[in-house]
Design an enzyme around this catalytic site. Sequence first.
Site, PDB file in Angstrom:
ATOM      1  N   CYS A 114       4.934  54.545 -27.129  1.00 55.03           N
ATOM      2  CA  CYS A 114       4.096  53.503 -26.848  1.00 55.03           C
ATOM      3  C   CYS A 114       2.906  53.533 -28.038  1.00 55.03           C
ATOM      4  O   CYS A 114       2.286  54.634 -28.230  1.00 55.03           O
ATOM      5  CB  CYS A 114       3.456  53.431 -25.622  1.00 55.03           C
ATOM      6  SG  CYS A 114       2.588  52.484 -24.807  1.00 55.03           S
ATOM      7  N   HIS A 157       9.902  47.150 -21.418  1.00 53.68           N
ATOM      8  CA  HIS A 157       8.612  47.954 -21.635  1.00 53.68           C
ATOM      9  C   HIS A 157       7.380  47.156 -21.510  1.00 53.68           C
ATOM     10  O   HIS A 157       6.323  47.484 -21.019  1.00 53.68           O
ATOM     11  CB  HIS A 157       8.687  48.659 -22.935  1.00 53.68           C
ATOM     12  CG  HIS A 157       7.779  49.531 -23.460  1.00 53.68           C
ATOM     13  ND1 HIS A 157       7.871  50.809 -23.529  1.00 53.68           N
ATOM     14  CD2 HIS A 157       6.427  49.255 -23.896  1.00 53.68           C
ATOM     15  CE1 HIS A 157       6.719  51.410 -24.198  1.00 53.68           C
ATOM     16  NE2 HIS A 157       6.041  50.297 -23.952  1.00 53.68           N
ATOM     17  N   GLU A 158       7.436  45.725 -22.158  1.00 57.64           N
ATOM     18  CA  GLU A 158       6.354  44.919 -22.248  1.00 57.64           C
ATOM     19  C   GLU A 158       5.891  44.591 -20.936  1.00 57.64           C
ATOM     20  O   GLU A 158       4.739  44.323 -20.452  1.00 57.64           O
ATOM     21  CB  GLU A 158       6.490  43.972 -23.229  1.00 57.64           C
ATOM     22  CG  GLU A 158       6.937  44.213 -24.690  1.00 57.64           C
ATOM     23  CD  GLU A 158       6.051  45.627 -25.172  1.00 57.64           C
ATOM     24  OE1 GLU A 158       4.715  45.508 -24.725  1.00 57.64           O
ATOM     25  OE2 GLU A 158       6.619  46.407 -25.941  1.00 57.64           O
TER      26      GLU A 158
HETATM   27  C1  FHF Z   1       7.033  50.137 -29.831  1.00 55.68           C
HETATM   28  N1  FHF Z   1       7.742  51.456 -31.856  1.00 55.68           N
HETATM   29  O1  FHF Z   1       7.393  49.123 -30.487  1.00 55.68           O
HETATM   30  C2  FHF Z   1       7.358  51.630 -30.569  1.00 55.68           C
HETATM   31  C3  FHF Z   1       6.516  52.814 -30.469  1.00 55.68           C
HETATM   32  C4  FHF Z   1      10.862  50.343 -26.212  1.00 55.68           C
HETATM   33  O2  FHF Z   1       4.095  48.026 -25.393  1.00 55.68           O
HETATM   34  O3  FHF Z   1       9.986  51.152 -31.304  1.00 55.68           O
HETATM   35  O4  FHF Z   1       3.678  50.239 -27.068  1.00 55.68           O
HETATM   36  F1  FHF Z   1       8.850  49.417 -35.627  1.00 55.68           F
HETATM   37  C5  FHF Z   1       4.616  48.106 -26.733  1.00 55.68           C
HETATM   38  C6  FHF Z   1      12.341  49.302 -35.804  1.00 55.68           C
HETATM   39  C7  FHF Z   1      12.558  50.158 -34.591  1.00 55.68           C
HETATM   40  C8  FHF Z   1      11.116  49.089 -35.842  1.00 55.68           C
HETATM   41  C9  FHF Z   1      11.420  50.789 -33.843  1.00 55.68           C
HETATM   42  C10 FHF Z   1       9.613  49.617 -26.619  1.00 55.68           C
HETATM   43  C11 FHF Z   1       8.735  50.171 -27.524  1.00 55.68           C
HETATM   44  C12 FHF Z   1       7.286  49.493 -27.609  1.00 55.68           C
HETATM   45  C13 FHF Z   1       5.040  49.351 -28.618  1.00 55.68           C
HETATM   46  N2  FHF Z   1       9.031  51.147 -33.499  1.00 55.68           N
HETATM   47  C14 FHF Z   1       9.073  51.142 -32.190  1.00 55.68           C
HETATM   48  C15 FHF Z   1      10.005  49.839 -35.270  1.00 55.68           C
HETATM   49  C16 FHF Z   1      10.340  50.424 -34.270  1.00 55.68           C
HETATM   50  C17 FHF Z   1       6.426  50.371 -28.732  1.00 55.68           C
HETATM   51  N3  FHF Z   1       4.604  49.294 -27.388  1.00 55.68           N
HETATM   52  C18 FHF Z   1       6.891  54.108 -30.737  1.00 55.68           C
HETATM   53  C19 FHF Z   1       5.139  52.581 -31.364  1.00 55.68           C
HETATM   54 ZN    ZN Z   2       3.728  50.204 -24.937  1.00 53.30          ZN
END
Ligand code: FHF
Ligand code: ZN
Length: 187
Positions: A114, A157-158
Amino acid sequence: MITMDDIIREGHPTLRAVAKEVPIPPTAEDVELGKEMLQFLKNSQDPEKAEELQLRGGVGLAAPQLDVSKRIIAVHVPSVDPEKPESGISTVMYNPKVLSHSVQEACLGEGEGCLSVDREVPGYVVRAARITVSYFDAEGEKHKIRLKNYNAIVVQHEIDHINGIMFYDHIDEKNPLQLKDGVLVIE
Ligand code: FHF
Ligand code: ZN
């Protein structure tokens, strides 16, 4: 422009609050915020911009992570297969709602992280494998979509964030890496 400095971290009370619904159609301010949120995700996935701005790569962002307690989320999951554009999703959702979910469960094989959590939290985050979600877009149009697998996990998650729920709330603290039979593992 949104950068990492705008993102609040665990311990901040806004992350535990139930966010407020926004008026529909969204106000100009909420439309602007949604655009900025989606742009942050795009920047974070652009290797040059991410390096320059020191952004952690993200596929989703919820307004409470910016200390804005409103029911607004952005997701940006580029489709991996050009033959299947529906394998990705890139949108801003106002007042998103999970209308129904599958009995089938799924989790990411790598666990979750996250943007508001600056530590590794090992463990499977078991969620619904498929969901039907309603939401309003920036024009105030209502949408109803079905999502599966990775897209469904990201949107859950969101939506958790706008309900004050963190991903690790779902991890079995006694047995974080023990999976029940029948849970689909998304690699
Ligand atoms: C992310 N990053 O986006 C994670 C975190 C399952 O509320 O997954 O906290 F950048 C929102 C390709 C694949 C490109 C993976 C939901 C995760 C949501 C953000 N990165 C990725 C990418 C990623 C959280 N968040 C590890 C930062
Ligand atoms: Zn998050």
